[in-house]
Write a protein that holds these residues in place. Structure first.
Motif, PDB file in Angstrom:
ATOM      1  N   ARG A 150       0.831  -1.204   0.000  1.00  0.00           N
ATOM      2  CA  ARG A 150       0.000   0.000   0.000  1.00  0.00           C
ATOM      3  C   ARG A 150       0.868   1.258   0.000  1.00  0.00           C
ATOM      4  O   ARG A 150       0.610   2.207  -0.744  1.00  0.00           O
ATOM      5  CB  ARG A 150      -0.915  -0.016   1.213  1.00  0.00           C
ATOM      6  CG  ARG A 150      -1.820   1.162   1.333  1.00  0.00           C
ATOM      7  CD  ARG A 150      -2.666   1.064   2.596  1.00  0.00           C
ATOM      8  NE  ARG A 150      -3.381   2.269   2.831  1.00  0.00           N
ATOM      9  CZ  ARG A 150      -4.569   2.556   2.309  1.00  0.00           C
ATOM     10  NH1 ARG A 150      -5.146   1.684   1.514  1.00  0.00           N
ATOM     11  NH2 ARG A 150      -5.152   3.700   2.571  1.00  0.00           N
ATOM     12  N   ARG A 162      -3.993   6.319 -11.888  1.00  0.00           N
ATOM     13  CA  ARG A 162      -5.382   5.908 -11.637  1.00  0.00           C
ATOM     14  C   ARG A 162      -5.523   4.385 -11.675  1.00  0.00           C
ATOM     15  O   ARG A 162      -6.250   3.795 -10.882  1.00  0.00           O
ATOM     16  CB  ARG A 162      -6.272   6.557 -12.684  1.00  0.00           C
ATOM     17  CG  ARG A 162      -7.706   6.595 -12.319  1.00  0.00           C
ATOM     18  CD  ARG A 162      -8.433   7.450 -13.349  1.00  0.00           C
ATOM     19  NE  ARG A 162      -9.788   7.628 -12.968  1.00  0.00           N
ATOM     20  CZ  ARG A 162     -10.227   8.573 -12.156  1.00  0.00           C
ATOM     21  NH1 ARG A 162      -9.400   9.446 -11.670  1.00  0.00           N
ATOM     22  NH2 ARG A 162     -11.489   8.660 -11.852  1.00  0.00           N
ATOM     23  N   SER A 168      -4.207   2.870  -8.506  1.00  0.00           N
ATOM     24  CA  SER A 168      -5.193   3.059  -7.444  1.00  0.00           C
ATOM     25  C   SER A 168      -6.297   2.007  -7.507  1.00  0.00           C
ATOM     26  O   SER A 168      -6.678   1.430  -6.489  1.00  0.00           O
ATOM     27  CB  SER A 168      -5.796   4.452  -7.566  1.00  0.00           C
ATOM     28  OG  SER A 168      -6.920   4.588  -6.760  1.00  0.00           O
ATOM     29  N   SER A 169      -6.807   1.746  -8.707  1.00  0.00           N
ATOM     30  CA  SER A 169      -7.900   0.789  -8.826  1.00  0.00           C
ATOM     31  C   SER A 169      -7.413  -0.658  -8.687  1.00  0.00           C
ATOM     32  O   SER A 169      -8.122  -1.498  -8.142  1.00  0.00           O
ATOM     33  CB  SER A 169      -8.633   0.980 -10.145  1.00  0.00           C
ATOM     34  OG  SER A 169      -7.774   0.730 -11.218  1.00  0.00           O
ATOM     35  N   LYS A 175      -6.855  -1.289  -5.036  1.00  0.00           N
ATOM     36  CA  LYS A 175      -8.022  -0.901  -4.240  1.00  0.00           C
ATOM     37  C   LYS A 175      -7.650   0.113  -3.166  1.00  0.00           C
ATOM     38  O   LYS A 175      -7.991  -0.032  -1.998  1.00  0.00           O
ATOM     39  CB  LYS A 175      -8.690  -2.121  -3.617  1.00  0.00           C
ATOM     40  CG  LYS A 175      -9.230  -3.088  -4.633  1.00  0.00           C
ATOM     41  CD  LYS A 175      -9.819  -4.298  -3.988  1.00  0.00           C
ATOM     42  CE  LYS A 175     -10.248  -5.287  -5.050  1.00  0.00           C
ATOM     43  NZ  LYS A 175     -10.627  -6.556  -4.503  1.00  0.00           N
ATOM     44  N   ILE A 176      -6.941   1.158  -3.591  1.00  0.00           N
ATOM     45  CA  ILE A 176      -6.521   2.230  -2.701  1.00  0.00           C
ATOM     46  C   ILE A 176      -7.245   3.496  -3.132  1.00  0.00           C
ATOM     47  O   ILE A 176      -7.226   3.854  -4.310  1.00  0.00           O
ATOM     48  CB  ILE A 176      -4.996   2.470  -2.794  1.00  0.00           C
ATOM     49  CG1 ILE A 176      -4.252   1.215  -2.379  1.00  0.00           C
ATOM     50  CG2 ILE A 176      -4.584   3.642  -1.920  1.00  0.00           C
ATOM     51  CD1 ILE A 176      -2.767   1.310  -2.620  1.00  0.00           C
ATOM     52  N   ARG A 177      -7.859   4.173  -2.189  1.00  0.00           N
ATOM     53  CA  ARG A 177      -8.506   5.444  -2.477  1.00  0.00           C
ATOM     54  C   ARG A 177      -7.437   6.526  -2.580  1.00  0.00           C
ATOM     55  O   ARG A 177      -6.597   6.664  -1.701  1.00  0.00           O
ATOM     56  CB  ARG A 177      -9.495   5.789  -1.382  1.00  0.00           C
ATOM     57  CG  ARG A 177     -10.297   7.023  -1.676  1.00  0.00           C
ATOM     58  CD  ARG A 177     -11.268   7.266  -0.552  1.00  0.00           C
ATOM     59  NE  ARG A 177     -11.822   8.587  -0.666  1.00  0.00           N
ATOM     60  CZ  ARG A 177     -13.064   8.835  -1.002  1.00  0.00           C
ATOM     61  NH1 ARG A 177     -13.882   7.832  -1.239  1.00  0.00           N
ATOM     62  NH2 ARG A 177     -13.509  10.070  -1.086  1.00  0.00           N
ATOM     63  N   MET A 178      -7.487   7.291  -3.664  1.00  0.00           N
ATOM     64  CA  MET A 178      -6.516   8.368  -3.847  1.00  0.00           C
ATOM     65  C   MET A 178      -6.775   9.467  -2.830  1.00  0.00           C
ATOM     66  O   MET A 178      -7.933   9.800  -2.565  1.00  0.00           O
ATOM     67  CB  MET A 178      -6.637   8.970  -5.241  1.00  0.00           C
ATOM     68  CG  MET A 178      -5.855   8.296  -6.283  1.00  0.00           C
ATOM     69  SD  MET A 178      -5.828   9.345  -7.737  1.00  0.00           S
ATOM     70  CE  MET A 178      -4.957   8.299  -8.833  1.00  0.00           C
ATOM     71  N   TYR A 218      -7.130  13.280  -1.408  1.00  0.00           N
ATOM     72  CA  TYR A 218      -7.852  14.396  -2.027  1.00  0.00           C
ATOM     73  C   TYR A 218      -6.943  15.224  -2.927  1.00  0.00           C
ATOM     74  O   TYR A 218      -7.336  15.611  -4.024  1.00  0.00           O
ATOM     75  CB  TYR A 218      -8.470  15.283  -0.947  1.00  0.00           C
ATOM     76  CG  TYR A 218      -9.211  16.457  -1.506  1.00  0.00           C
ATOM     77  CD1 TYR A 218     -10.447  16.290  -2.119  1.00  0.00           C
ATOM     78  CD2 TYR A 218      -8.668  17.737  -1.464  1.00  0.00           C
ATOM     79  CE1 TYR A 218     -11.126  17.356  -2.662  1.00  0.00           C
ATOM     80  CE2 TYR A 218      -9.341  18.809  -2.000  1.00  0.00           C
ATOM     81  CZ  TYR A 218     -10.570  18.614  -2.593  1.00  0.00           C
ATOM     82  OH  TYR A 218     -11.226  19.682  -3.131  1.00  0.00           O
ATOM     83  N   ARG A 242      -6.693  13.414  -6.164  1.00  0.00           N
ATOM     84  CA  ARG A 242      -7.958  13.297  -6.895  1.00  0.00           C
ATOM     85  C   ARG A 242      -8.369  14.592  -7.562  1.00  0.00           C
ATOM     86  O   ARG A 242      -9.093  14.593  -8.554  1.00  0.00           O
ATOM     87  CB  ARG A 242      -9.078  12.880  -5.946  1.00  0.00           C
ATOM     88  CG  ARG A 242      -9.199  11.398  -5.766  1.00  0.00           C
ATOM     89  CD  ARG A 242     -10.397  11.060  -4.930  1.00  0.00           C
ATOM     90  NE  ARG A 242     -10.104  11.337  -3.537  1.00  0.00           N
ATOM     91  CZ  ARG A 242     -10.981  11.804  -2.664  1.00  0.00           C
ATOM     92  NH1 ARG A 242     -12.205  12.051  -3.022  1.00  0.00           N
ATOM     93  NH2 ARG A 242     -10.627  12.021  -1.420  1.00  0.00           N
ATOM     94  N   LYS A 297     -13.107  12.330 -16.406  1.00  0.00           N
ATOM     95  CA  LYS A 297     -12.081  11.552 -15.688  1.00  0.00           C
ATOM     96  C   LYS A 297     -10.684  11.692 -16.296  1.00  0.00           C
ATOM     97  O   LYS A 297      -9.822  10.883 -16.055  1.00  0.00           O
ATOM     98  CB  LYS A 297     -12.437  10.056 -15.628  1.00  0.00           C
ATOM     99  CG  LYS A 297     -13.795   9.765 -15.049  1.00  0.00           C
ATOM    100  CD  LYS A 297     -13.879  10.104 -13.602  1.00  0.00           C
ATOM    101  CE  LYS A 297     -15.189   9.611 -13.025  1.00  0.00           C
ATOM    102  NZ  LYS A 297     -15.873  10.581 -12.235  1.00  0.00           N
TER     103      LYS A 297
END
Length: 100
Positions: free
Chosen positions: A6, A39, A42-43, A46-49, A51, A54, A62
């Motif tokens: 991660r 991007r 991230s997908s 499964k890591i949320r970018m 802020y 983003r 997108k």
């Protein structure tokens, strides 16, 4: 997922976005590619970018928008202080509220 994977993925995303912003004026295709790779990382993991990463993507199409290069940034004139960002690729405008 392991914390080390991660952490590495987060570092890679940060590096790719920084490079995309710096390459936006010289080579727009390369900067779009670097942003799309970030991007995908991230997908895939499964890591949320965060802020701050983003906010360099258009909320409608997108795609990567470099501040001031392929987007227009204006200050809002309403009673609520905000920044209006317009994507030059799709024309979508969205606001970010500035806290007092």
């Amino acid at each position: 997922m392991k914390p080390s994977i991660r952490k590495i993925a987060m570092e890679r995303m940060q590096i790719l976005i920084d490079n995309a912003i710096s390459n936006a004026t010289k080579d727009p295709e390369l900067s779009q590619r670097q942003a799309s790779l970030a991007r995908r990382i991230s997908s895939k993991h499964k890591i949320r970018m965060p802020y701050h990463l983003r906010m360099v993507y258009c909320k409608k199409c997108k795609s990567f928008i470099a501040p001031g290069i392929n987007s227009r940034i204006r200050l809002g004139r309403a009673s609520v202080k905000s920044i209006r960002i317009t994507c030059n690729l799709c024309g979508h405008t969205y606001r970010k509220i500035i806290s007092q």
